[in-house]
Design a protein around this motif. Structure first.
Motif, PDB file in Angstrom:
ATOM      1  N   SER A 154       0.850  -1.251  -0.084  1.00 62.69           N
ATOM      2  CA  SER A 154       0.067  -0.071   0.061  1.00 62.69           C
ATOM      3  C   SER A 154       0.863   1.312   0.135  1.00 62.69           C
ATOM      4  CB  SER A 154      -1.000   0.006   1.217  1.00 62.69           C
ATOM      5  OG  SER A 154      -0.303   0.209   2.348  1.00 62.69           O
ATOM      6  N   GLN A 155       0.240   2.260  -0.305  1.00 63.46           N
ATOM      7  CA  GLN A 155       1.031   3.549  -0.042  1.00 63.46           C
ATOM      8  C   GLN A 155       1.541   3.734   1.353  1.00 63.46           C
ATOM      9  OE1 GLN A 155      -1.150   7.367  -0.633  1.00 63.46           O
ATOM     10  NE2 GLN A 155       0.162   8.013  -2.267  1.00 63.46           N
ATOM     11  N   ALA A 156       0.925   3.479   2.197  1.00 62.92           N
ATOM     12  CA  ALA A 156       1.374   3.693   3.537  1.00 62.92           C
ATOM     13  C   ALA A 156       2.531   2.508   3.911  1.00 62.92           C
ATOM     14  CB  ALA A 156       0.333   3.112   4.497  1.00 62.92           C
ATOM     15  N   ASP A 157       2.570   1.357   3.083  1.00 67.37           N
ATOM     16  CA  ASP A 157       3.863   0.210   3.394  1.00 67.37           C
ATOM     17  C   ASP A 157       4.761   0.981   2.704  1.00 67.37           C
ATOM     18  OD1 ASP A 157       1.999  -1.455   4.583  1.00 67.37           O
ATOM     19  OD2 ASP A 157       1.647  -2.475   2.522  1.00 67.37           O
ATOM     20  N   LEU A 158       4.557   1.637   1.434  1.00 67.61           N
ATOM     21  CA  LEU A 158       5.755   2.067   0.698  1.00 67.61           C
ATOM     22  C   LEU A 158       6.443   3.356   1.388  1.00 67.61           C
ATOM     23  CD1 LEU A 158       4.349   1.942  -2.978  1.00 67.61           C
ATOM     24  CD2 LEU A 158       6.186   0.595  -2.058  1.00 67.61           C
ATOM     25  N   THR A 159       5.642   4.191   2.006  1.00 60.04           N
ATOM     26  CA  THR A 159       5.949   5.331   2.823  1.00 60.04           C
ATOM     27  C   THR A 159       7.054   4.922   3.992  1.00 60.04           C
ATOM     28  OG1 THR A 159       4.053   6.649   2.271  1.00 60.04           O
ATOM     29  CG2 THR A 159       5.303   7.256   4.398  1.00 60.04           C
ATOM     30  N   SER A 160       6.380   3.754   4.743  1.00 65.52           N
ATOM     31  CA  SER A 160       7.434   3.129   5.677  1.00 65.52           C
ATOM     32  C   SER A 160       8.754   2.686   5.524  1.00 65.52           C
ATOM     33  CB  SER A 160       6.444   2.317   6.671  1.00 65.52           C
ATOM     34  OG  SER A 160       6.055   1.182   6.273  1.00 65.52           O
ATOM     35  N   MET A 161       8.548   1.990   4.082  1.00 64.11           N
ATOM     36  CA  MET A 161       9.744   1.031   3.691  1.00 64.11           C
ATOM     37  C   MET A 161      10.758   2.168   3.156  1.00 64.11           C
ATOM     38  SD  MET A 161       7.342  -1.770   1.762  1.00 64.11           S
ATOM     39  CE  MET A 161       8.822  -2.619   0.831  1.00 64.11           C
ATOM     40  N   ILE A 162      10.314   3.436   2.531  1.00 63.88           N
ATOM     41  CA  ILE A 162      11.425   4.245   2.135  1.00 63.88           C
ATOM     42  C   ILE A 162      12.222   4.747   3.224  1.00 63.88           C
ATOM     43  CG2 ILE A 162      11.778   6.411   0.838  1.00 63.88           C
ATOM     44  CD1 ILE A 162       9.317   5.523  -1.043  1.00 63.88           C
ATOM     45  N   GLY A 163      13.490   4.694   3.066  1.00 58.53           N
ATOM     46  CA  GLY A 163      14.468   4.952   4.231  1.00 58.53           C
ATOM     47  C   GLY A 163      14.590   3.936   5.323  1.00 58.53           C
ATOM     48  N   ASN A 164      13.843   2.778   5.138  1.00 62.02           N
ATOM     49  CA  ASN A 164      14.047   2.079   6.249  1.00 62.02           C
ATOM     50  C   ASN A 164      15.235   1.128   5.851  1.00 62.02           C
ATOM     51  OD1 ASN A 164      14.067  -0.407   7.781  1.00 62.02           O
ATOM     52  ND2 ASN A 164      11.655  -0.475   7.800  1.00 62.02           N
ATOM     53  N   PRO A 165      16.174   0.956   6.669  1.00 68.54           N
ATOM     54  CA  PRO A 165      17.641   0.315   6.424  1.00 68.54           C
ATOM     55  C   PRO A 165      17.220  -1.309   6.175  1.00 68.54           C
ATOM     56  CG  PRO A 165      17.635   1.066   8.643  1.00 68.54           C
ATOM     57  CD  PRO A 165      16.554   1.557   8.048  1.00 68.54           C
ATOM     58  N   ASP A 166      16.212  -1.725   6.843  1.00 70.10           N
ATOM     59  CA  ASP A 166      15.795  -3.327   6.574  1.00 70.10           C
ATOM     60  C   ASP A 166      14.857  -3.514   5.343  1.00 70.10           C
ATOM     61  OD1 ASP A 166      17.072  -3.826   9.061  1.00 70.10           O
ATOM     62  OD2 ASP A 166      15.393  -3.221  10.261  1.00 70.10           O
ATOM     63  N   GLN A 167      14.474  -2.622   4.787  1.00 71.40           N
ATOM     64  CA  GLN A 167      13.822  -2.680   3.502  1.00 71.40           C
ATOM     65  C   GLN A 167      14.134  -1.813   2.313  1.00 71.40           C
ATOM     66  OE1 GLN A 167      10.717  -4.715   2.959  1.00 71.40           O
ATOM     67  NE2 GLN A 167      11.117  -5.422   5.157  1.00 71.40           N
ATOM     68  N   LEU A 168      15.181  -2.179   1.792  1.00 69.75           N
ATOM     69  CA  LEU A 168      15.750  -1.494   0.779  1.00 69.75           C
ATOM     70  C   LEU A 168      15.119  -1.400  -0.533  1.00 69.75           C
ATOM     71  CD1 LEU A 168      19.277  -3.332   1.387  1.00 69.75           C
ATOM     72  CD2 LEU A 168      18.646  -0.935   2.306  1.00 69.75           C
ATOM     73  N   ILE A 169      14.975   0.136  -1.277  1.00 69.11           N
ATOM     74  CA  ILE A 169      14.364   0.073  -2.354  1.00 69.11           C
ATOM     75  C   ILE A 169      15.118   0.961  -3.123  1.00 69.11           C
ATOM     76  CG2 ILE A 169      12.021   0.963  -3.697  1.00 69.11           C
ATOM     77  CD1 ILE A 169      10.625   0.475  -0.774  1.00 69.11           C
ATOM     78  N   HIS A 173      12.840  -0.743 -10.423  1.00 72.43           N
ATOM     79  CA  HIS A 173      12.881  -0.735  -9.214  1.00 72.43           C
ATOM     80  C   HIS A 173      13.494  -2.096  -8.925  1.00 72.43           C
ATOM     81  CE1 HIS A 173       8.621  -2.495  -8.682  1.00 72.43           C
ATOM     82  NE2 HIS A 173       9.349  -3.209  -8.358  1.00 72.43           N
ATOM     83  N   LEU A 174      14.270  -1.910  -7.607  1.00 78.66           N
ATOM     84  CA  LEU A 174      14.659  -3.097  -6.956  1.00 78.66           C
ATOM     85  C   LEU A 174      14.330  -3.002  -5.494  1.00 78.66           C
ATOM     86  CD1 LEU A 174      16.997  -5.432  -7.003  1.00 78.66           C
ATOM     87  CD2 LEU A 174      18.607  -3.476  -6.444  1.00 78.66           C
ATOM     88  N   PHE A 175      13.504  -3.976  -5.116  1.00 77.50           N
ATOM     89  CA  PHE A 175      12.987  -4.045  -3.612  1.00 77.50           C
ATOM     90  C   PHE A 175      14.095  -5.333  -2.950  1.00 77.50           C
ATOM     91  CE2 PHE A 175       9.760  -2.002  -5.088  1.00 77.50           C
ATOM     92  CZ  PHE A 175       8.912  -1.276  -4.147  1.00 77.50           C
ATOM     93  N   CYS A 176      14.840  -5.137  -2.015  1.00 70.62           N
ATOM     94  CA  CYS A 176      15.677  -6.105  -1.514  1.00 70.62           C
ATOM     95  C   CYS A 176      15.782  -5.883  -0.037  1.00 70.62           C
ATOM     96  CB  CYS A 176      17.177  -6.132  -1.960  1.00 70.62           C
ATOM     97  SG  CYS A 176      17.908  -4.682  -2.350  1.00 70.62           S
ATOM     98  N   GLN A 177      16.185  -7.099   0.695  1.00 74.71           N
ATOM     99  CA  GLN A 177      16.305  -7.012   2.062  1.00 74.71           C
ATOM    100  C   GLN A 177      17.693  -7.964   2.194  1.00 74.71           C
ATOM    101  OE1 GLN A 177      13.040  -9.388   3.181  1.00 74.71           O
ATOM    102  NE2 GLN A 177      11.468  -7.815   2.989  1.00 74.71           N
ATOM    103  N   ILE A 178      18.477  -7.302   3.427  1.00 68.86           N
ATOM    104  CA  ILE A 178      19.585  -8.460   3.870  1.00 68.86           C
ATOM    105  C   ILE A 178      18.973  -9.343   4.892  1.00 68.86           C
ATOM    106  CG2 ILE A 178      21.779  -8.270   5.151  1.00 68.86           C
ATOM    107  CD1 ILE A 178      22.383  -5.836   3.338  1.00 68.86           C
ATOM    108  N   GLN A 179      19.204 -10.543   4.596  1.00 71.47           N
ATOM    109  CA  GLN A 179      18.523 -11.614   5.716  1.00 71.47           C
ATOM    110  C   GLN A 179      19.635 -12.395   6.342  1.00 71.47           C
ATOM    111  OE1 GLN A 179      16.055 -13.728   3.164  1.00 71.47           O
ATOM    112  NE2 GLN A 179      14.440 -12.234   3.297  1.00 71.47           N
ATOM    113  N   GLU A 180      19.911 -12.937   7.430  1.00 70.07           N
ATOM    114  CA  GLU A 180      20.770 -13.850   8.037  1.00 70.07           C
ATOM    115  C   GLU A 180      19.940 -15.131   8.478  1.00 70.07           C
ATOM    116  OE1 GLU A 180      24.005 -12.134  10.207  1.00 70.07           O
ATOM    117  OE2 GLU A 180      23.321 -10.134   9.732  1.00 70.07           O
TER     118      GLU A 180
END
Length: 153
Positions: free
Chosen positions: A40-55, A67-74
């Protein structure tokens, strides 16, 4: 130019996500809805700038066309090695500019980012019926890590 996504990119991100949904709906209407949003637009808003949700976005002539959406996982498991992975959640290039090498540039960016971040590997999911995407990723050197099987009931 590839850069981190910004809030003003949300309409372009939504458009690209809609394009992906339509493609998948045509291929697997039993799984993918005809309309809706992965984020959602709210999801994207919270993801942008979040170091755990890279866009990241690919911008050309002032227009976001990929676009490229990615996450670092361990890995957190008793049986798996504790490796750090860059998981590509979504890589999309607008159908209007496909075939111009933009997808390859986005993947090369992800590869470089993963190396700089100390990752062991890059992973992603691709739907088996999306033969063009499978061929694209194989051309880039990716190999199947595991295969998810299904039987529709």
């Amino acid at each position: 130019m590839i850069r981190p996504a910004q809030l003003q990119d949300i309409p372009a991100l939504e458009s690209l996500l809609e394009e992906i949904l339509q493609f998948h709906h045509v291929g697997r209407p039993d799984i993918f809805r005809e309309s809706g949003q992965k984020y959602s637009q709210a999801d994207l808003t919270s993801m942008i700038g979040n170091p755990d949700q890279l866009i990241f976005v690919y911008e050309t002539a002032g227009q976001v066309v990929g676009h490229l959406f990615c996450q670092i996982q361990e890995a957190q498991s008793q049986v798996l090695q504790p490796v750090k992975t860059l998981f590509i959640d979504d890589l999309c290039v607008s159908s209007q500019v496909r075939g111009q090498g933009i997808g390859k540039e986005l993947y090369a960016f992800a590869l470089s980012y993963a190396k700089e971040s100390g990752c062991y590997n890059i992973t992603l999911d691709v739907w088996a019926d999306n033969t063009k995407a499978v061929a694209f990723y194989e051309q880039l050197g990716l190999k199947p890590q595991k295969i998810r099987m299904e039987e529709v009931l």
